[in-house]
Scaffold this active site. Structure first.
Site, PDB file in Angstrom:
ATOM      1  N   SER A 117      38.068  53.536 -86.122  1.00 57.48           N
ATOM      2  CA  SER A 117      38.551  53.659 -84.749  1.00 57.48           C
ATOM      3  C   SER A 117      39.534  52.526 -84.493  1.00 57.48           C
ATOM      4  O   SER A 117      39.335  51.405 -84.971  1.00 57.48           O
ATOM      5  CB  SER A 117      37.374  53.570 -83.784  1.00 57.48           C
ATOM      6  OG  SER A 117      37.811  53.161 -82.518  1.00 57.48           O
TER       7      SER A 117
ATOM      8  N   GLU B 248      35.117  66.980 -89.382  1.00 51.60           N
ATOM      9  CA  GLU B 248      35.459  67.524 -88.064  1.00 51.60           C
ATOM     10  C   GLU B 248      36.696  68.419 -88.175  1.00 51.60           C
ATOM     11  O   GLU B 248      36.787  69.460 -87.522  1.00 51.60           O
ATOM     12  CB  GLU B 248      35.725  66.384 -87.077  1.00 51.60           C
ATOM     13  CG  GLU B 248      34.465  65.618 -86.730  1.00 51.60           C
ATOM     14  CD  GLU B 248      34.731  64.271 -86.073  1.00 51.60           C
ATOM     15  OE1 GLU B 248      33.769  63.640 -85.668  1.00 51.60           O
ATOM     16  OE2 GLU B 248      35.900  63.850 -85.977  1.00 51.60           O
TER      17      GLU B 248
ATOM     18  N   SER C 119      62.452  84.927 -91.305  1.00 53.84           N
ATOM     19  CA  SER C 119      61.111  84.568 -91.799  1.00 53.84           C
ATOM     20  C   SER C 119      61.189  83.763 -93.094  1.00 53.84           C
ATOM     21  O   SER C 119      60.179  83.522 -93.736  1.00 53.84           O
ATOM     22  CB  SER C 119      60.275  85.833 -92.011  1.00 53.84           C
ATOM     23  OG  SER C 119      60.903  86.671 -92.961  1.00 53.84           O
TER      24      SER C 119
ATOM     25  N   TYR D 242      56.231 101.124 -91.075  1.00 50.78           N
ATOM     26  CA  TYR D 242      56.613  99.717 -90.893  1.00 50.78           C
ATOM     27  C   TYR D 242      57.177  99.438 -89.504  1.00 50.78           C
ATOM     28  O   TYR D 242      58.035 100.174 -88.999  1.00 50.78           O
ATOM     29  CB  TYR D 242      57.647  99.297 -91.961  1.00 50.78           C
ATOM     30  CG  TYR D 242      57.993  97.824 -91.824  1.00 50.78           C
ATOM     31  CD1 TYR D 242      57.186  96.862 -92.404  1.00 50.78           C
ATOM     32  CD2 TYR D 242      59.074  97.423 -91.046  1.00 50.78           C
ATOM     33  CE1 TYR D 242      57.459  95.515 -92.237  1.00 50.78           C
ATOM     34  CE2 TYR D 242      59.353  96.075 -90.874  1.00 50.78           C
ATOM     35  CZ  TYR D 242      58.535  95.125 -91.479  1.00 50.78           C
ATOM     36  OH  TYR D 242      58.799  93.796 -91.298  1.00 50.78           O
TER      37      TYR D 242
ATOM     38  N   LYS E 198      52.458  87.378 -92.848  1.00 52.12           N
ATOM     39  CA  LYS E 198      52.597  86.325 -93.842  1.00 52.12           C
ATOM     40  C   LYS E 198      52.237  84.953 -93.287  1.00 52.12           C
ATOM     41  O   LYS E 198      51.530  84.176 -93.915  1.00 52.12           O
ATOM     42  CB  LYS E 198      54.025  86.318 -94.398  1.00 52.12           C
ATOM     43  CG  LYS E 198      54.235  87.413 -95.421  1.00 52.12           C
ATOM     44  CD  LYS E 198      55.683  87.760 -95.643  1.00 52.12           C
ATOM     45  CE  LYS E 198      56.238  88.521 -94.480  1.00 52.12           C
ATOM     46  NZ  LYS E 198      55.579  89.834 -94.236  1.00 52.12           N
TER      47      LYS E 198
ATOM     48  N   THR F 286      14.421  73.776 -87.464  1.00 52.60           N
ATOM     49  CA  THR F 286      14.845  75.032 -86.836  1.00 52.60           C
ATOM     50  C   THR F 286      15.084  74.673 -85.373  1.00 52.60           C
ATOM     51  O   THR F 286      14.395  73.797 -84.838  1.00 52.60           O
ATOM     52  CB  THR F 286      13.763  76.142 -86.934  1.00 52.60           C
ATOM     53  OG1 THR F 286      12.617  75.730 -86.194  1.00 52.60           O
ATOM     54  CG2 THR F 286      13.372  76.445 -88.364  1.00 52.60           C
ATOM     55  N   HIS F 287      16.041  75.280 -84.762  1.00 56.36           N
ATOM     56  CA  HIS F 287      16.449  74.928 -83.385  1.00 56.36           C
ATOM     57  C   HIS F 287      16.792  73.435 -83.292  1.00 56.36           C
ATOM     58  O   HIS F 287      16.669  72.833 -82.232  1.00 56.36           O
ATOM     59  CB  HIS F 287      15.347  75.244 -82.370  1.00 56.36           C
ATOM     60  CG  HIS F 287      14.808  76.632 -82.483  1.00 56.36           C
ATOM     61  ND1 HIS F 287      15.293  77.685 -81.746  1.00 56.36           N
ATOM     62  CD2 HIS F 287      13.833  77.143 -83.285  1.00 56.36           C
ATOM     63  CE1 HIS F 287      14.613  78.788 -82.073  1.00 56.36           C
ATOM     64  NE2 HIS F 287      13.738  78.488 -83.016  1.00 56.36           N
TER      65      HIS F 287
ATOM     66  N   GLN G   2      55.803  91.414 -89.747  1.00 56.02           N
ATOM     67  CA  GLN G   2      56.368  90.241 -90.415  1.00 56.02           C
ATOM     68  C   GLN G   2      55.437  89.030 -90.302  1.00 56.02           C
ATOM     69  O   GLN G   2      55.397  88.185 -91.191  1.00 56.02           O
ATOM     70  CB  GLN G   2      57.743  89.915 -89.815  1.00 56.02           C
ATOM     71  CG  GLN G   2      58.394  88.677 -90.419  1.00 56.02           C
ATOM     72  CD  GLN G   2      59.888  88.713 -90.273  1.00 56.02           C
ATOM     73  OE1 GLN G   2      60.575  89.361 -91.047  1.00 56.02           O
ATOM     74  NE2 GLN G   2      60.408  88.038 -89.256  1.00 56.02           N
TER      75      GLN G   2
ATOM     76  N   LYS H 159      33.161  51.561 -86.153  1.00 56.15           N
ATOM     77  CA  LYS H 159      33.119  53.020 -86.317  1.00 56.15           C
ATOM     78  C   LYS H 159      33.527  53.485 -87.719  1.00 56.15           C
ATOM     79  O   LYS H 159      34.440  52.941 -88.322  1.00 56.15           O
ATOM     80  CB  LYS H 159      34.056  53.697 -85.304  1.00 56.15           C
ATOM     81  CG  LYS H 159      33.585  53.665 -83.872  1.00 56.15           C
ATOM     82  CD  LYS H 159      32.302  54.444 -83.620  1.00 56.15           C
ATOM     83  CE  LYS H 159      32.480  55.933 -83.646  1.00 56.15           C
ATOM     84  NZ  LYS H 159      33.256  56.417 -82.512  1.00 56.15           N
TER      85      LYS H 159
END
Ligand code: ARG
Length: 475
Positions: free
Chosen positions: A294, A307, A23, A334, A342, A167-168, A339, A300
């Site tokens: 793009s 995103e 690790s 343990y 982390k 709303t919605h 492990q 674009k």
């Protein structure tokens, strides 16, 4: 290279398992706190005469030198270094000799060591960075809100910037642009408050020392003073059960759950910013710095940054979920499954820190198209105000709501808008309508009537800003 635990084995470990077991690539970032813990532990050993003063000095000096090696990127990780604890111990023995170096681990296990390192890491390395960046985000949101409370279009009128509230995702009521911005300050303020709480909650979790729990049964060294060790490492408490302490990961679950919530707040803000920056809405323009083009369509300007933040919030949730699932079936104390806590914690930390940094940059720099905001308002959004108008004339709200609905229906059928209907036609719908109905067709008045605490009126926005100001000063 010999393993720390190699004494009872004849055969070597399978190389595939060796890789899976390792690790060090993930946990090397614990080096600072691991050294901090070891330095304190060495003092504890010296206090009970398991180290002479000279040996303790050598260990302290060796650990300081290892610290410098890490700091200056000179520490050479070796293939046999299973994790950060073994790497530092191996290096210490190389530096000061195996005899003295080998004494540091007396009574200590990597089980209590790693649990303690994680507590220190969250407190000393994660908390300061996360709380700072969240404060900067709050500051940024507050500044932007301040900017649109009163905007002067022609210097004679001073009015708040108003745009459609949804709303919605359907036009609902006019709201102050600042009120919308501040609607994201409060979630992040809650996040900051909760982070402080998680980090300082007593008497368990991150404020509790777990070092001195050994592998499972505790510390057998005569006179070993865990309370002194806790003070040395600035913990408020000592864990009271070694079997619990070595496998308790509640505090990591707290942080991962907390990170998921911050991720959701970031994701929802991202979604609004993405929508509002489209040509269809056009309320805001995203800074070039945080957009990309793009390879095919030259026109674009893509909101990739937002995103990514929105997408990464899914990883934050899944990291939390992964730890919950890892823990749910574990037998006591343990197990090596732990492990991976982390990998999950550090991944969430990195995602969150970069997402927050990017959001701070975007909030500071996005532009607002004020005309688009005003022009997007439409009289139908004042239908609720029309109902309140009738309420003020004595009609119960339910009836007033019905009458206002009839007015909307009349406008739709006659291909007009509710503010353009003749008083005569309005009176036909309900005789309570009078000449003063004209006052309803005013978006600023509409917004300003919401003066009660929490509303979109300017007075309420000013008090929100005051509270945030005070909060940021007190920090
Ligand atoms: N690298 C291990 C971890 O992070 C350290 C503890 C190992 N303990 C053990 N008994 N194998 O969980």
């Amino acid at each position: 290279m010999a393993k720390l635990w190699g004494g009872r084995f004849d055969d070597c470990i399978d190389p595939v398992l060796e890789k899976l077991n390792s690790s060090i690539n993930t946990d090397q970032r614990l080096w600072r706190v691991d050294i901090k813990g070891s330095k304190a532990y060495a003092k504890g050993l010296k206090d009970i005469n398991l180290l002479t003063q000279e040996e303790e000095n050598e260990i302290q000096k060796g650990l300081d030198n290892i610290y410098d090696e890490w700091e200056n990127e000179k520490f050479a990780i070796q293939l046999s270094d299973e994790d950060i604890h073994t790497a530092i111990e191996r290096r210490l023995k190389e530096m000061i000799g195996p005899e003295t170096g080998g004494k540091l681990h007396t009574g200590r296990s990597r089980n209590d060591q790693v649990s303690n390192d994680m507590r220190l890491y969250i407190r000393h390395e994660m908390y300061p960075k996360l709380s700072l960046i969240l404060s900067l985000l709050l500051q940024g949101l507050k500044n932007r809100a301040n900017q649109y409370i009163l905007i002067s279009k022609d210097e004679t009128t001073n009015k708040p910037l108003i745009f459609p509230g949804y709303t919605h995702l359907q036009r609902a009521q006019p709201v102050a642009f600042s009120h919308w911005i501040l609607s994201y300050a409060w979630p992040f303020k809650r996040d900051l408050d909760k982070l402080k709480y998680i980090v300082s909650q007593e008497p368990w979790g991150i404020s509790t020392l777990s070092l001195g729990s050994g592998a499972i049964a505790g510390n057998p060294l005569k006179g070993f003073d865990r309370i002194k060790l806790a003070k040395e490492l600035d913990f408020q408490h000592c864990s009271l059960n070694s079997m619990d302490a070595t496998s308790d990961r509640d505090f990591i679950m707290d942080i991962l759950y907390w990170a998921s919530i911050v991720g959701i707040h970031l994701s929802r803000l991202s979604e609004d910013l993405i929508l509002y920056s489209t040509k269809e809405f056009g309320y805001i323009i995203l800074p070039d710095k945080y957009t990309t083009g793009s390879s095919l369509m030259p026109q674009k300007k893509n909101p990739d940054s937002l995103e990514l933040i929105r997408g990464k919030s899914a990883i934050l949730i899944s990291n939390c979920n992964a730890l919950l699932v890892i823990l749910k079936g574990l037998p006591s104390t343990y197990n090596k499954d732990l492990q991976d806590d982390k990998r999950l914690l550090f991944d969430s930390f990195d995602i969150l820190l970069s997402s927050l940094k990017i959001m701070v940059g975007i909030i500071d720099a996005f532009e607002v198209n004020e005309d688009r905001c005003y022009n997007a308002l439409s009289p139908d959004m004042l239908a609720t105000d029309l109902a309140y108008y009738l309420v003020n004339k004595g009609l119960p709200f339910r009836d007033a709501h019905h009458v206002s609905g009839k007015v909307v229906n009349f406008a739709e059928k006659n291909l007009t808008t509710i503010d353009k209907i003749d008083l005569k036609d309005l009176k036909n719908i309900n005789p309570l309508f009078e000449k003063d109905v004209i006052n309803i067709w005013n978006y600023v008045n509409s917004v300003e009537q919401y003066k009660a605490i929490g509303g979109t009126g300017t007075s309420s926005i000013l008090s929100q800003i005051n509270v945030l100001d005070q909060y940021l000063i007190d920090k």
